[in-house]
Design a protein around this motif. Structure first.
Motif, PDB file in Angstrom:
ATOM      1  N   ARG A 246       0.825  -1.205   0.000  1.00 55.52           N
ATOM      2  CA  ARG A 246       0.000   0.000   0.000  1.00 55.52           C
ATOM      3  C   ARG A 246       0.861   1.257   0.000  1.00 55.52           C
ATOM      4  NH1 ARG A 246      -2.310  -1.031   4.279  1.00 55.52           N
ATOM      5  NH2 ARG A 246      -1.456   0.475   5.769  1.00 55.52           N
ATOM      6  N   LEU A 247       1.911   1.239   0.805  1.00 56.15           N
ATOM      7  CA  LEU A 247       2.801   2.387   0.882  1.00 56.15           C
ATOM      8  C   LEU A 247       3.532   2.604  -0.440  1.00 56.15           C
ATOM      9  CD1 LEU A 247       4.169   1.724   4.458  1.00 56.15           C
ATOM     10  CD2 LEU A 247       2.975   3.802   3.763  1.00 56.15           C
ATOM     11  N   LEU A 248       4.037   1.536  -1.046  1.00 54.30           N
ATOM     12  CA  LEU A 248       4.762   1.661  -2.311  1.00 54.30           C
ATOM     13  C   LEU A 248       3.846   2.183  -3.417  1.00 54.30           C
ATOM     14  CD1 LEU A 248       6.965  -1.572  -2.318  1.00 54.30           C
ATOM     15  CD2 LEU A 248       7.731   0.787  -1.993  1.00 54.30           C
ATOM     16  N   THR A 249       2.610   1.729  -3.424  1.00 52.43           N
ATOM     17  CA  THR A 249       1.666   2.221  -4.434  1.00 52.43           C
ATOM     18  C   THR A 249       1.468   3.721  -4.298  1.00 52.43           C
ATOM     19  OG1 THR A 249       0.524   0.088  -4.497  1.00 52.43           O
ATOM     20  CG2 THR A 249      -0.689   2.010  -5.316  1.00 52.43           C
ATOM     21  N   ALA A 250       1.412   4.200  -3.066  1.00 60.09           N
ATOM     22  CA  ALA A 250       1.232   5.636  -2.840  1.00 60.09           C
ATOM     23  C   ALA A 250       2.450   6.435  -3.275  1.00 60.09           C
ATOM     24  CB  ALA A 250       0.941   5.896  -1.358  1.00 60.09           C
ATOM     25  N   LEU A 251       3.636   5.830  -3.176  1.00 59.95           N
ATOM     26  CA  LEU A 251       4.849   6.542  -3.592  1.00 59.95           C
ATOM     27  C   LEU A 251       4.917   6.712  -5.103  1.00 59.95           C
ATOM     28  CD1 LEU A 251       7.674   5.110  -1.286  1.00 59.95           C
ATOM     29  CD2 LEU A 251       5.953   6.856  -0.819  1.00 59.95           C
ATOM     30  N   ILE A 252       4.342   5.769  -5.821  1.00 54.14           N
ATOM     31  CA  ILE A 252       4.430   5.787  -7.287  1.00 54.14           C
ATOM     32  C   ILE A 252       3.369   6.676  -7.919  1.00 54.14           C
ATOM     33  CG2 ILE A 252       4.183   4.347  -9.339  1.00 54.14           C
ATOM     34  CD1 ILE A 252       5.356   2.050  -7.727  1.00 54.14           C
ATOM     35  N   ALA A 253       2.169   6.691  -7.374  1.00 52.87           N
ATOM     36  CA  ALA A 253       1.062   7.416  -8.005  1.00 52.87           C
ATOM     37  C   ALA A 253       0.455   8.401  -7.012  1.00 52.87           C
ATOM     38  CB  ALA A 253       0.002   6.424  -8.491  1.00 52.87           C
ATOM     39  N   THR A 303      13.105  18.752  -0.653  1.00 53.91           N
ATOM     40  CA  THR A 303      11.686  18.841  -0.989  1.00 53.91           C
ATOM     41  C   THR A 303      11.137  17.504  -1.473  1.00 53.91           C
ATOM     42  OG1 THR A 303      12.166  19.591  -3.264  1.00 53.91           O
ATOM     43  CG2 THR A 303      11.869  21.293  -1.552  1.00 53.91           C
ATOM     44  N   LEU A 304      11.979  16.740  -2.151  1.00 50.07           N
ATOM     45  CA  LEU A 304      11.547  15.444  -2.655  1.00 50.07           C
ATOM     46  C   LEU A 304      11.344  14.446  -1.511  1.00 50.07           C
ATOM     47  CD1 LEU A 304      10.844  13.810  -5.131  1.00 50.07           C
ATOM     48  CD2 LEU A 304      13.274  13.292  -5.407  1.00 50.07           C
ATOM     49  N   SER A 305      12.277  14.385  -0.583  1.00 52.34           N
ATOM     50  CA  SER A 305      12.121  13.469   0.548  1.00 52.34           C
ATOM     51  C   SER A 305      10.909  13.862   1.384  1.00 52.34           C
ATOM     52  CB  SER A 305      13.394  13.452   1.400  1.00 52.34           C
ATOM     53  OG  SER A 305      13.703  14.736   1.903  1.00 52.34           O
ATOM     54  N   ALA A 306      10.630  15.165   1.494  1.00 53.34           N
ATOM     55  CA  ALA A 306       9.443  15.612   2.227  1.00 53.34           C
ATOM     56  C   ALA A 306       8.163  15.154   1.537  1.00 53.34           C
ATOM     57  CB  ALA A 306       9.463  17.134   2.368  1.00 53.34           C
ATOM     58  N   GLU A 307       8.146  15.185   0.198  1.00 51.96           N
ATOM     59  CA  GLU A 307       6.985  14.730  -0.549  1.00 51.96           C
ATOM     60  C   GLU A 307       6.774  13.229  -0.364  1.00 51.96           C
ATOM     61  OE1 GLU A 307       3.721  14.292  -3.212  1.00 51.96           O
ATOM     62  OE2 GLU A 307       4.479  15.931  -1.968  1.00 51.96           O
ATOM     63  N   ILE A 308       7.851  12.456  -0.387  1.00 51.19           N
ATOM     64  CA  ILE A 308       7.737  11.015  -0.181  1.00 51.19           C
ATOM     65  C   ILE A 308       7.244  10.719   1.229  1.00 51.19           C
ATOM     66  CG2 ILE A 308       9.008   8.843  -0.156  1.00 51.19           C
ATOM     67  CD1 ILE A 308       8.498  10.097  -2.942  1.00 51.19           C
ATOM     68  N   ASP A 309       7.759  11.451   2.214  1.00 50.19           N
ATOM     69  CA  ASP A 309       7.272  11.304   3.588  1.00 50.19           C
ATOM     70  C   ASP A 309       5.771  11.585   3.664  1.00 50.19           C
ATOM     71  OD1 ASP A 309       9.482  10.510   5.099  1.00 50.19           O
ATOM     72  OD2 ASP A 309      10.261  12.542   5.230  1.00 50.19           O
ATOM     73  N   ALA A 314       0.164   9.656   4.451  1.00 48.54           N
ATOM     74  CA  ALA A 314      -1.243   9.807   4.077  1.00 48.54           C
ATOM     75  C   ALA A 314      -1.973   8.474   3.978  1.00 48.54           C
ATOM     76  CB  ALA A 314      -1.355  10.554   2.748  1.00 48.54           C
ATOM     77  N   VAL A 315      -1.230   7.382   3.723  1.00 47.87           N
ATOM     78  CA  VAL A 315      -1.878   6.071   3.548  1.00 47.87           C
ATOM     79  C   VAL A 315      -1.430   5.056   4.582  1.00 47.87           C
ATOM     80  CG1 VAL A 315      -2.131   6.472   1.068  1.00 47.87           C
ATOM     81  CG2 VAL A 315      -0.127   5.228   1.922  1.00 47.87           C
ATOM     82  N   ALA A 316      -0.619   5.465   5.535  1.00 46.25           N
ATOM     83  CA  ALA A 316      -0.018   4.509   6.461  1.00 46.25           C
ATOM     84  C   ALA A 316      -1.051   3.800   7.316  1.00 46.25           C
ATOM     85  CB  ALA A 316       1.002   5.217   7.356  1.00 46.25           C
ATOM     86  N   GLY A 317      -2.117   4.496   7.689  1.00 46.77           N
ATOM     87  CA  GLY A 317      -3.076   3.876   8.594  1.00 46.77           C
ATOM     88  C   GLY A 317      -2.386   3.517   9.897  1.00 46.77           C
ATOM     89  N   GLY A 318      -2.512   2.280  10.290  1.00 49.49           N
ATOM     90  CA  GLY A 318      -1.860   1.832  11.519  1.00 49.49           C
ATOM     91  C   GLY A 318      -0.520   1.168  11.284  1.00 49.49           C
ATOM     92  N   ALA A 319       0.009   1.247  10.062  1.00 48.11           N
ATOM     93  CA  ALA A 319       1.283   0.580   9.764  1.00 48.11           C
ATOM     94  C   ALA A 319       2.426   1.216  10.539  1.00 48.11           C
ATOM     95  CB  ALA A 319       1.563   0.634   8.270  1.00 48.11           C
ATOM     96  N   ARG A 320       3.303   0.375  11.038  1.00 43.42           N
ATOM     97  CA  ARG A 320       4.522   0.842  11.694  1.00 43.42           C
ATOM     98  C   ARG A 320       5.668   0.762  10.674  1.00 43.42           C
ATOM     99  NH1 ARG A 320       5.565  -3.185  15.701  1.00 43.42           N
ATOM    100  NH2 ARG A 320       4.055  -4.519  14.607  1.00 43.42           N
ATOM    101  N   TYR A 321       6.176   1.897  10.288  1.00 45.99           N
ATOM    102  CA  TYR A 321       7.174   1.889   9.221  1.00 45.99           C
ATOM    103  C   TYR A 321       8.274   2.904   9.495  1.00 45.99           C
ATOM    104  CZ  TYR A 321       5.195   6.257   7.395  1.00 45.99           C
ATOM    105  OH  TYR A 321       4.774   7.549   7.249  1.00 45.99           O
ATOM    106  N   GLU A 322       9.402   2.708   8.794  1.00 43.54           N
ATOM    107  CA  GLU A 322      10.530   3.634   8.823  1.00 43.54           C
ATOM    108  C   GLU A 322      10.891   3.981   7.390  1.00 43.54           C
ATOM    109  OE1 GLU A 322      13.576   1.464  10.727  1.00 43.54           O
ATOM    110  OE2 GLU A 322      12.452   1.196  12.599  1.00 43.54           O
ATOM    111  N   LEU A 323      11.061   5.269   7.124  1.00 43.93           N
ATOM    112  CA  LEU A 323      11.423   5.742   5.793  1.00 43.93           C
ATOM    113  C   LEU A 323      12.705   6.549   5.914  1.00 43.93           C
ATOM    114  CD1 LEU A 323      10.579   6.016   2.804  1.00 43.93           C
ATOM    115  CD2 LEU A 323       9.240   8.018   3.466  1.00 43.93           C
TER     116      LEU A 323
END
Length: 418
Positions: A246-253, A303-309, A314-323
């Protein structure tokens, strides 16, 4: 295919014997071409797989020093990166100062048994010289060295200065090469007016493309943490893989942008998705992915890393992740069009019959470091076989490239103020 035991030619150590003594007198196109060809072959015979020099810098020094170039051999070091040998050469004392830049290191040859000839033998067949680095970029280094020697031999006193920046680290981490060579030169008070990098820029035919900029490159890592458990009892576990997808899909589109005046749209490519789970009855605890973004001049790494963050959150929900993001030393840049870019186009047209178009496509190069010191463009050979098995370049293209570099030198200093 060749065989080490049967037909691999003896490794030929480069010597000063290839120097054309006629360069000390009257020179011409045929002599310049001969020197460019022989220098190409001598450089290919050097086993200069990054970070090894393999004698390549000595080949250049043997040609440049007797012609009056001041030569500096510099080895740079840094913890965590291999030591790298570099060369700086200069002739002349005044402005304008045109410097050629390139690298003599090459990528590994891969499966040598798959090559038609020994990749370090510099064989000539069917009008081409074969070997690792022929295109990227020993052929161009040889061509601009021959052009510089020819120009120096026939234009005394010089109206300005000519230099060479040669590294052995472009195909590697780019830590102890051009970036430190430039820093060293600046500390010596060296000032470059313009630089030409001999990267293989052409797509279909010699003369079709000049690089006037490069995209930036940013690499990131996404790690999602779940809870390991038995696949038969998913309610007792938290599978990280759906969260990662889900996270990867959000990064691409949607797309990062629509491009800019000089650049194509930025794009993110997923490089790896790794779970490391050999079991068929266990939900894994962790899933990770690596990605790379080639970005245009609408973005900075910040600015790019901020956009990816933002997209991930925005789609993380309850996911525990590190970027996280790797350090970035490759920023997008464009060289402004001026008399130097114009004369390069004219010189290329004069010898190739083609009107080169300006491009910012492709990967990164050492031009990203040089642009902090002076305007820089890139022009070299056709890149069709670079990094491939049976890398090779037509001898006629080496001749023409040397002629183009020579024409650039003529026009550059002809237009310089007296």
């Amino acid at each position: 295919m060749w065989s080490n035991a049967a037909s691999c030619p003896a490794r030929t150590a480069p010597t000063a014997s290839i120097r054309l003594e006629l360069l000390a007198g009257v020179t011409g196109m045929s002599q310049r071409s001969e020197l460019a060809r022989e220098l190409t072959r001598a450089l290919i015979r050097c086993h200069s797989v990054t970070p090894q020099d393999g004698g390549a810098l000595a080949v250049l020094e043997e040609q440049l020093k007797p012609a009056g170039f001041a030569i500096y051999r510099l080895r740079f070091s840094e913890p965590g990166a291999p030591d790298v040998d570099n060369l700086y050469a200069r002739i002349g004392n005044g402005a304008p100062y045109l410097v050629f830049a390139g690298h003599t290191d090459v990528v590994p040859p891969g499966d040598t048994a798959a090559w038609r000839f020994d990749p370090f033998s510099a064989e000539i067949a069917e009008g081409e010289v074969w070997g690792r680095g022929a295109v990227d970029m020993k052929g161009a280094v040889a061509a601009f060295t021959a052009a510089a020697l020819d120009y120096v031999a026939t234009h005394q006193p010089l109206k300005g200065s000519i230099g060479l920046l040669i590294t052995g680290d472009e195909e590697g981490p780019s830590v102890n090469g051009t970036v430190k060579l430039l820093q060293w030169a600046a500390k010596q008070g060296e000032h470059f007016d313009h630089c030409l990098v001999g990267e293989p820029t052409n797509v279909e035919a010699l003369g079709d493309t000049i690089k006037i900029g490069r995209r930036g490159s940013l690499t990131g890592t996404l790690v999602v943490h779940g809870t390991q458990g038995h696949v038969a009892y998913p309610q007792r576990a938290d599978n990280p893989i759906p969260h990662l997808l889900r996270l990867l899909t959000a990064l691409i589109a949607p797309p990062l942008d629509d491009g800019s005046a000089e650049f194509d749209p930025s794009h993110l490519e997923i490089l790896t998705v790794d779970v490391g789970n050999p079991a068929t009855n266990v939900i894994p605890a962790t899933a990770r992915a690596r990605f790379n973004i080639r970005f245009n001049d609408l973005w900075t790494p910040q600015t790019l890393s901020a956009e990816i963050d933002r997209r991930a959150a925005a789609v993380a929900g309850g996911a525990r992740y590190e970027l996280s993001f790797d350090p970035c030393n490759a920023l997008a840049f464009v060289t402004a069009r001026d008399h130097f870019t114009d004369l390069a186009v004219e010189a290329i047209a004069a010898h190739s019959g083609r009107i080169a178009h300006f491009s910012t496509s492709g990967g990164t190069s050492d031009a990203r470091f040089i642009r902090n010191y002076c305007p820089v463009i890139e022009f070299g050979l056709v890149g069709a076989t670079m990094h491939k098995i049976d890398e090779r370049v037509p001898l006629a293209d080496i001749d023409t490239l040397a002629d183009i570099y020579s024409e650039i030198l003529e026009r550059y200093f002809d237009q310089a103020p007296v």
